[in-house]
Design an enzyme around this catalytic site. Structure first.
Site, PDB file in Angstrom:
ATOM      1  N   GLU A 161     111.682  16.709  55.618  1.00 48.90           N
ATOM      2  CA  GLU A 161     111.941  17.238  54.270  1.00 48.90           C
ATOM      3  C   GLU A 161     110.819  18.145  53.763  1.00 48.90           C
ATOM      4  O   GLU A 161     110.224  17.908  52.704  1.00 48.90           O
ATOM      5  CB  GLU A 161     112.187  16.095  53.286  1.00 48.90           C
ATOM      6  CG  GLU A 161     113.382  15.247  53.674  1.00 48.90           C
ATOM      7  CD  GLU A 161     113.892  14.338  52.564  1.00 48.90           C
ATOM      8  OE1 GLU A 161     113.149  14.118  51.606  1.00 48.90           O
ATOM      9  OE2 GLU A 161     115.046  13.884  52.675  1.00 48.90           O
ATOM     10  N   GLU A 367     119.323  10.482  58.165  1.00 47.65           N
ATOM     11  CA  GLU A 367     119.243   9.624  56.976  1.00 47.65           C
ATOM     12  C   GLU A 367     120.517   9.794  56.178  1.00 47.65           C
ATOM     13  O   GLU A 367     121.014  10.924  56.005  1.00 47.65           O
ATOM     14  CB  GLU A 367     118.060  10.015  56.065  1.00 47.65           C
ATOM     15  CG  GLU A 367     116.715   9.541  56.539  1.00 47.65           C
ATOM     16  CD  GLU A 367     115.607   9.816  55.529  1.00 47.65           C
ATOM     17  OE1 GLU A 367     115.835   9.724  54.300  1.00 47.65           O
ATOM     18  OE2 GLU A 367     114.498  10.141  55.984  1.00 47.65           O
TER      19      GLU A 367
HETATM   20  C1  BG6 Z   1     114.391  10.668  51.921  1.00 49.81           C
HETATM   21  C2  BG6 Z   1     113.095  10.279  52.597  1.00 49.81           C
HETATM   22  O1  BG6 Z   1     114.129  11.713  51.078  1.00 49.81           O
HETATM   23  O2  BG6 Z   1     114.967   9.753  51.052  1.00 49.81           O
HETATM   24  C3  BG6 Z   1     112.863   8.783  52.722  1.00 49.81           C
HETATM   25  O3  BG6 Z   1     112.990  10.912  53.843  1.00 49.81           O
HETATM   26  C4  BG6 Z   1     113.248   8.118  51.420  1.00 49.81           C
HETATM   27  O4  BG6 Z   1     111.538   8.568  53.080  1.00 49.81           O
HETATM   28  C5  BG6 Z   1     114.743   8.362  51.184  1.00 49.81           C
HETATM   29  O5  BG6 Z   1     112.958   6.768  51.364  1.00 49.81           O
HETATM   30  C6  BG6 Z   1     115.284   7.701  49.935  1.00 49.81           C
HETATM   31  O6  BG6 Z   1     114.556   8.116  48.802  1.00 49.81           O
HETATM   32  P1  BG6 Z   1     113.861   7.056  47.855  1.00 49.81           P
HETATM   33  O7  BG6 Z   1     113.048   7.838  46.909  1.00 49.81           O
HETATM   34  O8  BG6 Z   1     114.969   6.320  47.198  1.00 49.81           O
HETATM   35  O9  BG6 Z   1     113.042   6.190  48.737  1.00 49.81           O
END
Ligand code: BG6
Length: 466
Positions: A161, A367
């Site tokens: 990201e 993800e």
């Molecule tokens: C992504 C990241 O942006 O979102 C992760 O790569 C992150 O590291 C995930 O945990 C979820 O976002 P958040 O802020 O809810 O942890």
């Protein structure tokens, strides 16, 4: 229909699970510092999920789940504690053991080189990626990883990201009070990361390791707030500036004109050196990996006035507005969680088509998931809301594949509960519950949630689920 060799997996990242923040020679990182600043509100990286000491047990759970792949990250400061100097053999040993354990259990490692946790010594030395010097140090660190793990790791992800971390310099460990200056530094580090990414790919190719390498893109997908031409154009422009400017530079080896134009207009243009254009060229990735969570709604900026007609009786989201360019809204057709992230499987289908049509490169989802305050009851977690979320995503990935998209992996976020990047442990994403709270590490017991068993079946049936 998913191919037989489709990589069903799940994701985590180092600082969000490992703990052992200062053990065996590891250096301090930006995410340690960031979490310590909020120590009175959330769990920190100190213990996290204690994966560093429990990785064998965790890999056994991955095996039980039937995972074919595991998307993880390496902590730069475990390998080179200050980011540029001596290599820490104990750090290499830890990842060697973890990777061996995965391979032994037929789980393909998909490894990110830099997932938010940046060595703080490099901030002290030259302000991190805001400085060009960082490019060489990142390339050197990457080479150390390729040389030590590249015989077993066949999928490498460069920077997680990049757009998010360059727009939020404190993720990189850089703290600046002036908002405009912060943005400027952010865009300068963005440019340095683009060069670093390109050089890392070239370095990888030189080693002939017979694997694949690409970027990890955060892909918020935008719908126009109405059919008004200005809204349609704005939605496209916002997506270009948040997503495609980065994939374009990775793919074409050149910053797109629309980005340069936007940055110059807002006095945010980064400095480029004479040979930078040359450095960016000929570093095409093998795939594009996506972190995909939600869709957004965007309309043209109207001096802060919300769109006010019947078609667009939309609830505004002022937290996201980009002055002079765009206003953001909530989608009345979708459900939102407590943190205002919506669930939109159709949006995933749409996003995959768009990304595929633009580059025709294989796509990976590394993800995708739902944050929720899960409740442990009698040693069980009934997260039917997460099952519903995953079910929708799998169904629509399958549709996108039928439409011709070459999607090769799906790794939901996250394998186990992790520290959220900003909100501690209580915003849980995992398929496996970790028995701890923000302020009490308790026993850190691993407890598969209902979604774990649902996903286990999904993998067994190669995604052919109801
Ligand atoms: C992504 C990241 O942006 O979102 C992760 O790569 C992150 O590291 C995930 O945990 C979820 O976002 P958040 O802020 O809810 O942890």
């Amino acid at each position: 229909m998913f191919k037989d060799n489709f990589l069903w997996g799940a994701s985590t990242s180092a600082f969000q699970i490992e703990g052992a923040w200062n053990e065996d020679g590891k250096g301090l990182t930006s995410m340690d510092v960031r979490s310590f600043k909020k120590e009175d509100q959330i769990a920190t990286t100190k213990v996290a999920m204690d994966h560093y000491h429990r990785f064998k047990e965790d890999v056994q759970l991955m095996k039980k789940l039937g995972m074919k792949a595991y998307r993880m990250s390496i902590s730069w400061a475990r390998i080179i504690p200050d980011g540029y100097g001596k290599i820490n053999q104990k750090g290499i040993d830890f990842y060697n053991q973890l990777i061996d354990e995965l391979v032994k259990n037929d789980i393909v490692p998909i490894v990110t080189l830099y997932h938010f946790d940046f060595p703080m010594e490099l901030i002290k030395k030259y302000n991190g990626f805001a400085s060009r010097e960082c490019i060489n140090d990142f390339v050197r660190y990457s080479k150390v990883c390729f040389e030590n793990f590249g015989d077993r790791v066949k999928y490498w992800l460069t920077i997680n990201e990049q757009m998010v971390i360059s727009q939020m310099p404190n993720f990189q460990g850089i703290y600046i009070n002036d908002k405009h200056e912060e943005k400027k530094v952010g865009w300068q580090s963005y440019h340095h990361m683009c060069i670093a990414h390109a050089l890392v790919i070239k370095e990888y190719r030189k080693l002939h390791l017979n694997g694949f390498i690409g970027p990890v893109i955060s892909y918020p997908t935008y719908y126009p707030a109405s059919v008004k031409p200005e809204d349609v154009l704005t939605a496209k422009q916002v997506e270009d500036l948040k997503v495609f400017c980065l994939t374009d530079v990775h793919f074409y080896g050149k910053h797109p004109d629309y980005l340069i134009h936007y940055l110059e207009k807002h006095d945010l243009m980064f400095k480029m050196e004479e040979h930078d254009e040359e450095l960016l060229k000929n570093a095409q990735p093998d795939f594009i990996a996506l972190n995909w969570y939600t869709t957004g709604i965007v309309g043209a900026y109207q001096d802060g006035q919300e769109i006010n007609n019947d078609e667009s009786a939309l609830k505004p989201r002022r937290d996201r507005n980009i002055k002079g360019l765009a206003q953001f809204y909530m989608n009345p057709y979708l459900e939102y969680n407590e943190w205002n992230w919506n669930t939109d499987p159709v949006g995933l289908h749409y996003a995959l088509l768009k990304m595929w049509e633009r580059y025709h490169l294989p796509l990976m989802i590394v993800e995708n998931g739902l944050g929720h305050r899960d409740v442990l009851e009698n040693n069980q977690v009934h997260d039917d809301y997460r099952i519903k979320y995953l079910q929708g995503m799998v169904k629509h990935m399958s549709k996108a594949i039928n439409d011709g998209v070459n999607l090769i992996s799906y790794c939901p976020w996250s394998f186990m509960d992790v520290l959220s990047s900003s909100d501690g442990i209580e915003k849980r994403y995992g398929l496996v519950y970790i028995d701890r709270t923000d302020f009490d590490c308790k026993n850190l017991k691993r407890i598969p949630k209902d979604s774990f068993y649902w996903y286990q079946k999904c993998i067994q049936k190669n995604g052919d689920i109801e």
